[in-house]
Design a protein around this motif. Sequence first.
Motif, short mmCIF file in Angstrom:
data_model
loop_
_atom_site.label_atom_id
_atom_site.label_comp_id
_atom_site.label_asym_id
_atom_site.label_seq_id
_atom_site.Cartn_x
_atom_site.Cartn_y
_atom_site.Cartn_z
N THR A 106 -2.44 -13.86 10.58
CA THR A 106 -1.84 -12.52 10.45
C THR A 106 -2.48 -11.71 9.38
OG1 THR A 106 0.08 -13.07 9.62
CG2 THR A 106 -0.26 -13.12 12.06
N PRO A 107 -2.84 -10.35 9.32
CA PRO A 107 -3.40 -9.64 8.16
C PRO A 107 -2.50 -10.11 6.85
CG PRO A 107 -3.21 -8.27 10.32
CD PRO A 107 -2.32 -9.51 10.37
N VAL A 108 -3.26 -9.96 5.77
CA VAL A 108 -2.52 -10.13 4.51
C VAL A 108 -2.99 -9.21 3.59
CG1 VAL A 108 -2.38 -11.56 2.63
CG2 VAL A 108 -2.58 -12.56 4.99
N ASP A 109 -2.17 -8.42 2.85
CA ASP A 109 -2.63 -7.54 1.85
C ASP A 109 -2.73 -8.32 0.48
OD1 ASP A 109 -2.66 -5.58 -0.43
OD2 ASP A 109 -1.75 -4.27 0.78
N LEU A 110 -3.54 -8.83 -0.06
CA LEU A 110 -3.57 -9.91 -1.31
C LEU A 110 -3.10 -8.96 -2.50
CD1 LEU A 110 -6.59 -12.39 -0.76
CD2 LEU A 110 -4.12 -13.00 -0.44
N GLU A 111 -3.55 -7.94 -2.63
CA GLU A 111 -3.22 -7.00 -3.79
C GLU A 111 -1.57 -6.88 -3.70
OE1 GLU A 111 -4.50 -2.89 -5.33
OE2 GLU A 111 -5.82 -3.90 -4.22
N LEU A 112 -1.09 -6.55 -2.62
CA LEU A 112 0.40 -6.55 -2.75
C LEU A 112 0.82 -7.91 -2.89
CD1 LEU A 112 2.64 -4.73 -1.77
CD2 LEU A 112 2.52 -5.27 0.48
N GLY A 113 0.39 -8.79 -2.13
CA GLY A 113 1.07 -10.19 -2.33
C GLY A 113 0.75 -10.61 -3.79
N THR A 114 -0.09 -10.25 -4.77
CA THR A 114 -0.26 -10.66 -6.19
C THR A 114 0.87 -9.90 -6.81
OG1 THR A 114 -2.46 -11.10 -5.81
CG2 THR A 114 -1.84 -10.63 -7.96
N ARG A 115 0.87 -8.72 -6.31
CA ARG A 115 1.88 -7.68 -7.28
C ARG A 115 3.35 -8.24 -6.97
NH1 ARG A 115 1.85 -2.59 -8.81
NH2 ARG A 115 3.51 -1.47 -8.54
N ARG A 116 3.57 -8.67 -5.84
CA ARG A 116 5.11 -9.27 -5.60
C ARG A 116 5.20 -10.44 -6.25
NH1 ARG A 116 5.84 -7.49 0.82
NH2 ARG A 116 6.19 -5.35 0.46
#
Length: 533
Positions: free
Chosen positions: A346-356
């Motif tokens: 399923t879609p992943v926003d890695l920038e957002l994931g990294t920030r979190r």
Amino acid sequence: MTDPRPGSWWRDAVIYQVYPRSFADSDGDGVGDIDGIRARLGHLSALGVDAIWMSPWYPSPMADAGYDVADFRDIDPAFGTLAKAEALIAEAHAAGIRTIVDIVPNHVSSEHVWFKKALADPRAPERELFWFHPGRGENGDEMPTDWVGEFGGTTWTRTTNPDGTPGDWYLHLFTPEQPDLNWDHPRVRAEFEDILRFWFDRGVDGIRIDSAALLFKDRALPPVVEGERHPFHDLDEVHEVYRAWRRVSEGYPDRALIGEVWMPEVERFANYLRPDELHAAFNFDFLGCAWDAALMRACIDRTLDAHRAVGAPATWVLSNHDVTRHVTRYGRTTTTFSFENNLDGTPVDLELGTRRARAAALLSLSLPGATYVYQGEELGLWENENIPVERMQDPMYARRGHSRDGCRVPLPWSGDEPPFGFSTTQPWLPQPPEWKDRTVQAQTGDPSSMLELYRSAIAARKAEPGLHGPDFAWLDAGAGVLAYRRGPQFACVLNLSPEAVELPAHQSVLLPSSQLEGTLLPPDSAVWLRLAT
Ligand code: NOJ
């Protein structure tokens, strides 16, 4: 080694999980090994961790990446030798790092000498050490139960008698190569107590207990019925075993028993942590929690209440070798984790994931208790979701359509392309080429990197008196924001709302997870603050 508070190190330690196969390869076969860990202890010292937990390194046919143990008192040649393990334990201690080994009491490998004897001769005494059972149906050709395994799939495999006729079935909650032990048998109990002593005698400081709640099975072999006592999860008899293990551990100074206990009911989970049982257990409730302020706060409260009731320290775990890496989880629309709800692809926003993930690091490193760091999370690694099926090794994939290989990919140490200093050859699982920015080398000295955030946070945690001990109080914060105080002068604020929020009154900023906007904390960020007295 100096310890300011001997006897309680495990209460607030930072414990780093080493997955030996994927940490560092010293001999160029593409598989990590003990000499690789020894050569890279400097990374762990620089990170500042208090202890390392090694996933299984024992001789194993590797049907389940070493969680199928053929001999608990030796080392698989792929990883090294017992002498090398002893050297690692000593060198880690010399560097001020404690060691924890992984013991798997629920099952052994089908190549374990006990099982080989049991299989070779239905009259062998070793037969009683497992769960052999006649089948149902006219010819005994139906499995004794319809229990579904922990990886999905069936839980019984039929044996063949010495004369070639079909024989009894044996139980395996995981793969057929992992026959379950019969914990009603005194020989099994004695054997594991001896294995604990074997490793404690070699200087290890703790034991991680695999599948700790599964050991006992209901002898009547009832079906699994919703709402009724489960036939093999969390049977009461298991506590007697851990009381005995606790007595063994107390024969040595400062040893800890840490249970892998997946349990939806937090009170039953806490039973494992009563004062005469395990010292700690992994907090999977926290690991699986959504990136949501109300849910996160409820989880933290639940955790602290349950642990307080039994006087045990909480643990904070974001990732391990079984679950989707949290950079990936937190970059998805659905941020929870469960094995049942497979979100692969399923879609992943890695920038957002990294920030979190950066914010989550400051959260997990400032809550009361011990914090676990899974190798690679300090580098901000994400799940490799592009492993070709033919290279996958996880037996879960065939049973559940989800592979844990994506979180087990070898670490990137240096250089611009795979194998990124992990090895001199192609690693056992492929590394994403995009990891060139996430190597230890690339991140070292870069103040904006995940690695430097972890180093700073762990160093600050060590130096901060408020972060040791149980003191914890929520501070008033707006909707979508979590704020708490530890000690009189330390606070952590975590913004899970979509808007930047004003920081509470403070004396100074100790450590932010992302750039502050004046006195505003941006979304998906956390900050450690020094409060005025
Ligand atoms: C839990 C371990 O963490 C996992 O990797 C393993 O497959 C199972 N237990 C079975 O040992």
